[in-house]
Design a protein around this motif. Sequence first.
Motif, PDB file in Angstrom:
ATOM      1  N   CYS A  33       0.835  -1.196   0.000  1.00 25.66           N
ATOM      2  CA  CYS A  33       0.000   0.000   0.000  1.00 25.66           C
ATOM      3  C   CYS A  33       0.873   1.251   0.000  1.00 25.66           C
ATOM      4  CB  CYS A  33      -0.919  -0.031   1.220  1.00 25.66           C
ATOM      5  SG  CYS A  33      -2.201   1.216   1.200  1.00 25.66           S
ATOM      6  N   VAL A  34       1.872   1.299   0.878  1.00 23.26           N
ATOM      7  CA  VAL A  34       2.770   2.460   0.943  1.00 23.26           C
ATOM      8  C   VAL A  34       3.508   2.627  -0.386  1.00 23.26           C
ATOM      9  CG1 VAL A  34       4.765   3.496   2.098  1.00 23.26           C
ATOM     10  CG2 VAL A  34       3.034   2.311   3.452  1.00 23.26           C
ATOM     11  N   LEU A  35       3.964   1.533  -0.966  1.00 25.19           N
ATOM     12  CA  LEU A  35       4.672   1.612  -2.249  1.00 25.19           C
ATOM     13  C   LEU A  35       3.755   2.129  -3.356  1.00 25.19           C
ATOM     14  CD1 LEU A  35       6.742  -1.668  -2.029  1.00 25.19           C
ATOM     15  CD2 LEU A  35       7.605   0.667  -1.855  1.00 25.19           C
ATOM     16  N   ASN A  36       2.485   1.757  -3.299  1.00 22.70           N
ATOM     17  CA  ASN A  36       1.525   2.255  -4.279  1.00 22.70           C
ATOM     18  C   ASN A  36       1.340   3.756  -4.113  1.00 22.70           C
ATOM     19  OD1 ASN A  36      -1.334   2.990  -5.173  1.00 22.70           O
ATOM     20  ND2 ASN A  36      -1.023   0.985  -6.121  1.00 22.70           N
ATOM     21  N   TRP A  37       1.205   4.201  -2.870  1.00 21.72           N
ATOM     22  CA  TRP A  37       1.091   5.643  -2.633  1.00 21.72           C
ATOM     23  C   TRP A  37       2.332   6.352  -3.159  1.00 21.72           C
ATOM     24  CZ3 TRP A  37      -0.006   4.955   3.280  1.00 21.72           C
ATOM     25  CH2 TRP A  37      -1.302   4.467   3.462  1.00 21.72           C
TER      26      TRP A  37
ATOM     27  N   PHE B 249      -2.387  12.974   1.662  1.00 19.79           N
ATOM     28  CA  PHE B 249      -0.983  12.683   1.925  1.00 19.79           C
ATOM     29  C   PHE B 249      -0.719  12.654   3.423  1.00 19.79           C
ATOM     30  CE2 PHE B 249       3.460  14.248   2.437  1.00 19.79           C
ATOM     31  CZ  PHE B 249       4.102  13.128   1.913  1.00 19.79           C
ATOM     32  N   GLU B 250      -1.274  13.596   4.153  1.00 17.23           N
ATOM     33  CA  GLU B 250      -1.119  13.604   5.610  1.00 17.23           C
ATOM     34  C   GLU B 250      -1.664  12.312   6.216  1.00 17.23           C
ATOM     35  OE1 GLU B 250       0.518  15.762   7.448  1.00 17.23           O
ATOM     36  OE2 GLU B 250       0.958  17.074   5.756  1.00 17.23           O
ATOM     37  N   CYS B 251      -2.798  11.861   5.743  1.00 16.47           N
ATOM     38  CA  CYS B 251      -3.391  10.607   6.226  1.00 16.47           C
ATOM     39  C   CYS B 251      -2.492   9.422   5.885  1.00 16.47           C
ATOM     40  CB  CYS B 251      -4.782  10.399   5.624  1.00 16.47           C
ATOM     41  SG  CYS B 251      -6.007  11.571   6.201  1.00 16.47           S
ATOM     42  N   GLN B 252      -1.932   9.438   4.679  1.00 12.38           N
ATOM     43  CA  GLN B 252      -1.045   8.354   4.275  1.00 12.38           C
ATOM     44  C   GLN B 252       0.185   8.316   5.167  1.00 12.38           C
ATOM     45  OE1 GLN B 252      -0.566   9.425   0.154  1.00 12.38           O
ATOM     46  NE2 GLN B 252      -2.257   8.110  -0.505  1.00 12.38           N
ATOM     47  N   LEU B 253       0.757   9.472   5.500  1.00 15.87           N
ATOM     48  CA  LEU B 253       1.930   9.505   6.374  1.00 15.87           C
ATOM     49  C   LEU B 253       1.593   9.011   7.776  1.00 15.87           C
ATOM     50  CD1 LEU B 253       4.021  12.710   5.556  1.00 15.87           C
ATOM     51  CD2 LEU B 253       4.486  10.336   4.964  1.00 15.87           C
ATOM     52  N   ARG B 254       0.418   9.343   8.270  1.00 15.34           N
ATOM     53  CA  ARG B 254       0.024   8.851   9.602  1.00 15.34           C
ATOM     54  C   ARG B 254      -0.112   7.324   9.599  1.00 15.34           C
ATOM     55  NH1 ARG B 254      -2.715  13.790   9.971  1.00 15.34           N
ATOM     56  NH2 ARG B 254      -4.672  12.988   9.157  1.00 15.34           N
ATOM     57  N   LEU B 255      -0.750   6.782   8.566  1.00 17.34           N
ATOM     58  CA  LEU B 255      -0.865   5.321   8.462  1.00 17.34           C
ATOM     59  C   LEU B 255       0.502   4.693   8.322  1.00 17.34           C
ATOM     60  CD1 LEU B 255      -3.948   4.539   6.202  1.00 17.34           C
ATOM     61  CD2 LEU B 255      -3.504   3.711   8.519  1.00 17.34           C
TER      62      LEU B 255
END
Length: 109
Positions: free
Chosen positions: A16-20, A61-67
């Motif tokens: 998931c992180v790599l996809n983001w 992006f902020e949500c992705q960094l928190r996850l």
Amino acid sequence: MATEPISYVTLQEQRCVLNWFQNWTSAQKERFLHDLLGKAVPGKVCTLLESLSSLQLPNIFECQLRLWTQWFESWGEEERNHFLHMLEEQDPVFVAHFYRGVAGTAGRD
């Protein structure tokens, strides 16, 4: 020493992180780099997150960094290394910047 296999859940988080990562702008990748460095060598890197927080970055992006932070903190060392290996396959230049940043912290307290 045998390495433990990566759990299915961790593997899905990493994918998931790599996809983001593929869809992030260069400014977002730069912020991620500083975040990754701060996690890899805590206490040795002066992160730019405080100064970067004033930039207008998308909420997603902020949500992705928190996850990302929650997931990273739950991963063991082998899982973190596996993530770096997968990230390196996707963007070797980015990971080279990361390793240079880590090397730059050598000898710092």
